[in-house]
Design a protein around this motif. Structure first.
Motif, short mmCIF file in Angstrom:
data_model
loop_
_atom_site.label_atom_id
_atom_site.label_comp_id
_atom_site.label_asym_id
_atom_site.label_seq_id
_atom_site.Cartn_x
_atom_site.Cartn_y
_atom_site.Cartn_z
N ILE A 53 44.01 40.29 49.19
CA ILE A 53 42.72 40.24 48.51
C ILE A 53 41.83 41.40 48.93
CG2 ILE A 53 40.53 38.97 48.41
CD1 ILE A 53 41.98 36.48 47.85
N LEU A 61 41.96 41.00 43.97
CA LEU A 61 41.39 40.24 42.86
C LEU A 61 41.20 41.14 41.63
CD1 LEU A 61 38.64 38.21 44.73
CD2 LEU A 61 40.65 37.27 43.61
N PHE A 88 36.22 30.69 49.26
CA PHE A 88 35.64 31.32 48.09
C PHE A 88 36.64 32.27 47.43
CE2 PHE A 88 33.17 34.77 46.13
CZ PHE A 88 32.48 34.03 45.20
N ASP A 89 37.35 33.02 48.29
CA ASP A 89 38.36 33.95 47.80
C ASP A 89 39.44 33.21 47.02
OD1 ASP A 89 37.21 36.15 48.75
OD2 ASP A 89 38.49 36.40 50.51
N THR A 92 38.14 32.07 43.69
CA THR A 92 38.01 33.24 42.82
C THR A 92 39.38 33.77 42.43
OG1 THR A 92 36.16 33.76 44.26
CG2 THR A 92 36.62 35.34 42.55
#
Lengths: 124, 369
Positions: A53, A61, A88-89, A92
């Motif tokens: 990421i 992302l 959160f990652d 997302t």
């Protein structure tokens, strides 16, 4: 045997993942940033992309979103590599179209199993 | 000797010194680079052995483990930093194999011996290695280091106890917040958080401690690790603790826990008359809680004379879902006072930009890059 792209700016992780996947019988393409990853997917035949990421420049992302936006790569299986407890990652990541994620620190065995599972799902 | 000669002489000495210094710097760098290149050359073939060890299936690890264990000291010194870095990046069988290698090389034994040395750097490094190996036998020695004269050693010892992960170390970690030279609370919090739910009972004993710092850290740890059983106790701390820091962390903890029991105490904490820092944290916590019934109170806060309270309330409303957004839209339309219009419009505009971000793939607003 599948052709797998591994994109991570951390050389240790890159080498470890590449070694494990090669050992599992796959062909591995390694790159160290998002832009090169995108270029590699466009220019070569890739069956699965394993993207960190957090990479300098273009994140995993961003690469995932770009892949989903292009007709040629919209169905390419993508697994994201993320640091522990970056909830959160993860959210997302799924929103960006990832098929699975692996949390660092990770077990090479688990990584290999997940790659197999995602490839099997994609082949159905 | 004339003044001019003195100046010339001084200048020559100065230039000479600068040249010598420059040559020294270049030489040191060249030596370092040569050493690093040599280390890399030594490590390269050994790196493959390391990867074999990490990726081995079943009994395959035995060969590489034996080869790495039998390395001469110079080769091991070259490969050890790489092995140490990788240790923090792997889990499961790979980690077990690597820890086994470190044990066989006597790394833990040497680090244990180094914990008793005088030098702070040596003690700190040893503690770090033992934390990386999660060497439980080191815990009693590390607990002693929590009161070491050197603040760095105290900090590393606390962090290492967190890595080791035995909840029996919780009392010692809470205790190191006492006295004139406590370990930084953030470090203790991080260490306690690493225990997760397993440390809850021990951490909760800190809620009754006489030292406010201990109560504050205990409250925040329970909030960060999902200690919902203690919601009532944390709510009591928010309402009545005599120390503001404890109340602030209790508000944060209630927001993190997200249980309905946290709602009323948080709504009380944002009232006018409460300390300003507490109102700000409580408003944020209400947003994190996400209860739609908090929207009217947060809406009232948009007109608050304290700018930070009003702007935090506006952001919190975004997290309350459709009810919160409706409240913001009403405020932006002028249903409340002039300050509320500005806060509501600013937050709605920011949210709109954020929502557009992910659609424009690879754009600068994309999250997580």
């Amino acid at each position: 045997m599948a052709s797998i792209l591994v994109a991570d700016d951390d050389a240790d992780i890159r080498d470890l993942v590449a070694y494990k996947l090669t050992q599992s019988g796959h062909q591995v393409i390694v790159v160290d940033d998002g832009l090169t990853a995108l270029k590699a997917v466009r220019e070569r035949t890739v069956d699965l992309a394993l993207l960190d990421i957090r990479m300098p420049g273009m994140s995993g992302l961003d690469v995932c979103r770009e892949l989903r936006a292009a007709p040629k790569t919209e169905r390419l299986p993508v697994i994201l590599l993320t640091a522990r407890s970056q909830e959160f990652d993860v959210e997302t990541g799924f929103a960006a179209g990832a098929d699975d994620y692996i949390v660092k620190p990770f077990s090479p065995r688990e990584l290999s199993s997940r790659v197999q599972a995602v490839l099997a799902r994609a082949a159905r | 000797m004339t003044g001019r000669e003195v100046i010339n002489g001084s200048l020559q000495v100065l230039v000479g010194s600068a040249v010598v210094l420059l040559v020294l710097i270049v030489c040191v760098r060249a030596v370092r680079r040569a050493r690093e290149r040599h280390r890399q050359r030594t490590v390269e073939p050994l790196r493959v052995l390391l990867l074999e060890l990490l990726c081995a299936e079943g009994d395959e690890a035995a060969g590489s483990l034996q080869a790495l264990s039998a390395l001469d000291d110079r080769s091991w010194a070259a490969v050890e930093p790489t092995a140490r870095t990788i240790l923090a990046k792997v889990s499961g069988h790979a980690r077990t194999s690597l820890v086994g290698l470190f044990e066989q090389r006597g790394v833990a034994t040497r680090a244990m011996a180094d914990l008793g040395r005088r030098g702070s750097v040596r003690k700190g490094r040893a503690a770090e290695v033992l934390g990386l190996l999660r060497h439980r036998a080191a815990a009693p020695r590390l607990r002693v280091l929590l009161v070491d004269a050197d603040p760095e050693v105290r900090t590393v010892a606390a962090r290492t106890l967190g890595h080791i992960g035995d909840p029996a170390n919780v009392p010692a970690l809470l205790n190191c917040l006492h006295g004139p030279h406590p370990v930084p609370p953030a470090v203790v919090l991080q260490a306690l958080t690493a225990f997760g739910a397993a440390g809850h009972d021990q951490v909760a004993t800190g809620l009754d401690d006489a030292e406010p710092l201990v109560r504050a850290v205990a409250v925040e740890t329970l909030g960060a690790t999902g200690g919902v059983v203690w919601t009532t106790r944390i709510a009591a701390a928010l309402r009545a603790d005599p120390h503001i820091e404890v109340r602030i962390r209790a508000a944060r903890a209630l927001g993190a826990l997200g249980t309905p029991a946290g709602l009323e105490p948080l709504l009380d904490a944002v009232r006018r008359g409460q300390p300003e820092p507490l109102r700000v944290v409580a408003a944020r916590a209400l947003g994190r809680l996400g209860a739609s019934c908090a929207a009217p109170r947060l809406g009232e806060l948009l007109d608050d004379p304290v700018h930070r309270v009003a702007s935090t309330a506006a952001r919190a409303l975004l997290h309350v879902g459709p009810t919160g957004r409706d409240e913001l839209r009403r405020a932006a339309g002028g249903a409340r006072g002039v300050p509320a219009v500005a806060h509501a419009r600013a937050v709605l505009a920011e949210a709109a930009i954020g929502e557009e971000g992910p659609r424009s793939a690879a754009g600068p607003a994309a999250v997580g890059s």
